[in-house]
Design a protein around this motif. Structure first.
Motif, PDB file in Angstrom:
ATOM      1  N   ALA A   1     -44.699 -72.131  19.781  1.00 17.80           N
ATOM      2  CA  ALA A   1     -45.339 -71.233  20.742  1.00 17.80           C
ATOM      3  C   ALA A   1     -45.750 -69.925  20.061  1.00 17.80           C
ATOM      4  O   ALA A   1     -46.875 -69.447  20.256  1.00 17.80           O
ATOM      5  N   ALA A   2     -44.875 -69.343  19.264  1.00 16.70           N
ATOM      6  CA  ALA A   2     -45.194 -68.088  18.568  1.00 16.70           C
ATOM      7  C   ALA A   2     -46.357 -68.301  17.596  1.00 16.70           C
ATOM      8  O   ALA A   2     -47.253 -67.456  17.489  1.00 16.70           O
ATOM      9  N   HIS A   3     -46.381 -69.427  16.909  1.00 25.74           N
ATOM     10  CA  HIS A   3     -47.474 -69.747  15.984  1.00 25.74           C
ATOM     11  C   HIS A   3     -48.803 -69.848  16.739  1.00 25.74           C
ATOM     12  O   HIS A   3     -49.817 -69.292  16.302  1.00 25.74           O
ATOM     13  N   LEU A   4     -48.801 -70.558  17.864  1.00 25.98           N
ATOM     14  CA  LEU A   4     -50.032 -70.727  18.635  1.00 25.98           C
ATOM     15  C   LEU A   4     -50.536 -69.393  19.199  1.00 25.98           C
ATOM     16  O   LEU A   4     -51.742 -69.149  19.256  1.00 25.98           O
ATOM     17  N   VAL A   5     -49.608 -68.530  19.607  1.00 24.47           N
ATOM     18  CA  VAL A   5     -49.981 -67.200  20.099  1.00 24.47           C
ATOM     19  C   VAL A   5     -50.686 -66.414  18.998  1.00 24.47           C
ATOM     20  O   VAL A   5     -51.716 -65.780  19.223  1.00 24.47           O
TER      21      VAL A   5
ATOM     22  N   LYS B   1     -54.735 -65.194  18.404  1.00 23.25           N
ATOM     23  CA  LYS B   1     -54.876 -63.733  18.324  1.00 23.25           C
ATOM     24  C   LYS B   1     -54.515 -63.058  19.652  1.00 23.25           C
ATOM     25  O   LYS B   1     -55.199 -62.168  20.131  1.00 23.25           O
ATOM     26  N   LYS B   2     -53.420 -63.525  20.241  1.00 24.79           N
ATOM     27  CA  LYS B   2     -52.909 -62.969  21.501  1.00 24.79           C
ATOM     28  C   LYS B   2     -51.503 -62.410  21.262  1.00 24.79           C
ATOM     29  O   LYS B   2     -50.581 -62.661  22.030  1.00 24.79           O
ATOM     30  N   ASP B   3     -51.351 -61.666  20.172  1.00 22.86           N
ATOM     31  CA  ASP B   3     -50.036 -61.146  19.776  1.00 22.86           C
ATOM     32  C   ASP B   3     -49.339 -60.350  20.875  1.00 22.86           C
ATOM     33  O   ASP B   3     -48.115 -60.263  20.892  1.00 22.86           O
ATOM     34  N   GLN B   4     -50.109 -59.756  21.798  1.00 21.96           N
ATOM     35  CA  GLN B   4     -49.495 -58.980  22.878  1.00 21.96           C
ATOM     36  C   GLN B   4     -48.574 -59.852  23.732  1.00 21.96           C
ATOM     37  O   GLN B   4     -47.674 -59.345  24.380  1.00 21.96           O
ATOM     38  N   LEU B   5     -48.782 -61.180  23.714  1.00 20.46           N
ATOM     39  CA  LEU B   5     -47.910 -62.081  24.473  1.00 20.46           C
ATOM     40  C   LEU B   5     -46.494 -62.135  23.892  1.00 20.46           C
ATOM     41  O   LEU B   5     -45.574 -62.602  24.552  1.00 20.46           O
ATOM     42  N   LEU B   6     -46.333 -61.666  22.671  1.00 18.45           N
ATOM     43  CA  LEU B   6     -45.008 -61.635  22.050  1.00 18.45           C
ATOM     44  C   LEU B   6     -44.322 -60.293  22.246  1.00 18.45           C
ATOM     45  O   LEU B   6     -43.193 -60.101  21.829  1.00 18.45           O
ATOM     46  N   GLY B   7     -45.007 -59.353  22.909  1.00 21.24           N
ATOM     47  CA  GLY B   7     -44.475 -58.019  23.142  1.00 21.24           C
ATOM     48  C   GLY B   7     -45.160 -57.009  22.250  1.00 21.24           C
ATOM     49  O   GLY B   7     -45.577 -57.333  21.140  1.00 21.24           O
ATOM     50  N   SER B   8     -45.283 -55.780  22.741  1.00 18.42           N
ATOM     51  CA  SER B   8     -45.969 -54.730  21.988  1.00 18.42           C
ATOM     52  C   SER B   8     -45.003 -53.826  21.233  1.00 18.42           C
ATOM     53  O   SER B   8     -45.263 -53.442  20.103  1.00 18.42           O
ATOM     54  N   THR B   9     -43.884 -53.509  21.860  1.00 17.26           N
ATOM     55  CA  THR B   9     -42.894 -52.636  21.213  1.00 17.26           C
ATOM     56  C   THR B   9     -41.759 -53.489  20.657  1.00 17.26           C
ATOM     57  O   THR B   9     -41.636 -54.672  20.995  1.00 17.26           O
ATOM     58  N   ALA B  10     -40.933 -52.883  19.837  1.00 20.39           N
ATOM     59  CA  ALA B  10     -39.776 -53.602  19.281  1.00 20.39           C
ATOM     60  C   ALA B  10     -38.874 -54.089  20.407  1.00 20.39           C
ATOM     61  O   ALA B  10     -38.363 -55.218  20.368  1.00 20.39           O
ATOM     62  N   GLU B  11     -38.698 -53.256  21.434  1.00 22.32           N
ATOM     63  CA  GLU B  11     -37.841 -53.640  22.556  1.00 22.32           C
ATOM     64  C   GLU B  11     -38.440 -54.819  23.329  1.00 22.32           C
ATOM     65  O   GLU B  11     -37.733 -55.773  23.651  1.00 22.32           O
ATOM     66  N   GLU B  12     -39.744 -54.754  23.622  1.00 17.49           N
ATOM     67  CA  GLU B  12     -40.404 -55.860  24.324  1.00 17.49           C
ATOM     68  C   GLU B  12     -40.292 -57.147  23.520  1.00 17.49           C
ATOM     69  O   GLU B  12     -40.024 -58.210  24.077  1.00 17.49           O
TER      70      GLU B  12
ATOM     71  N   THR C   1     -45.863 -61.929  29.351  1.00 17.62           N
ATOM     72  CA  THR C   1     -45.631 -62.373  27.969  1.00 17.62           C
ATOM     73  C   THR C   1     -45.448 -63.883  27.902  1.00 17.62           C
ATOM     74  O   THR C   1     -45.405 -64.575  28.920  1.00 17.62           O
ATOM     75  N   LEU C   2     -45.283 -64.353  26.696  1.00 11.38           N
ATOM     76  CA  LEU C   2     -45.016 -65.758  26.434  1.00 11.38           C
ATOM     77  C   LEU C   2     -43.734 -66.214  27.141  1.00 11.38           C
ATOM     78  O   LEU C   2     -43.637 -67.359  27.574  1.00 11.38           O
TER      79      LEU C   2
END
Length: 145
Positions: A19-23, A27-38, A85-86
């Motif tokens: 899932a992380a690879h496909l994200v 080019k939808k990296d925001q689905l993995l969170g924007s900040t370290a906490e997210e 998010t994802l």
């Protein structure tokens, strides 16, 4: 265990890895969170999906999962707070078979989960081939006797 065979290099194994690879590929990296906490919260819920939701098989496991999620979602729109998010997508897919089987009363008991699930199933492009889960608009019962 899911496996993704890529054109360049070895296959990828595991739901979270694929899932992380496909994200990233999309080019939808925001689905993995924007900040370290997210990012940490997203990762936490992806782990929860793999270890608890996919691993839980009994009615008691399901009850505990729904209770955990209901408490977590009490003051949140999405699993990682106020961002989609994802974790929301994969948890939706992991819980769909559970939500389909819940009675109206059970859906009311887990009101925060029901609200979240209904919101996610209407998010553009998420539901895909899965059946729509129906939620009552009006409460059937009041607390007054």
């Amino acid at each position: 265990v899911p496996v993704l065979q890529t054109n360049n290099g070895p296959g990828l194994t595991g739901l979270m890895t694929i899932a992380a690879h496909l994200v990233k590929q999309a080019k939808k990296d925001q689905l993995l969170g924007s900040t370290a906490e997210e990012k940490a919260v997203v990762h936490q819920w992806l782990e929860y999906r793999v270890t608890r939701v996919d691993g839980g098989s009994s009615k008691e496991d399901t009850r505990i999962i729904l209770k955990d999620l209901n408490v977590h979602l009490e003051d949140k729109v999405y699993l990682a707070g106020n961002v989609f998010t994802l974790a929301d997508i994969l948890m939706y897919y992991g819980l769909h078979h559970v939500m389909v089987e819940l009675t109206v009363q059970e859906k009311e008991k887990y009101l925060n989960v029901s609200r979240w699930f209904n919101h996610i199933q209407h998010y553009p492009g998420v539901r895909q081939h899965l059946s729509k889960v129906i939620f009552m608009k009006n409460r059937l019962y009041t607390n007054a006797h």
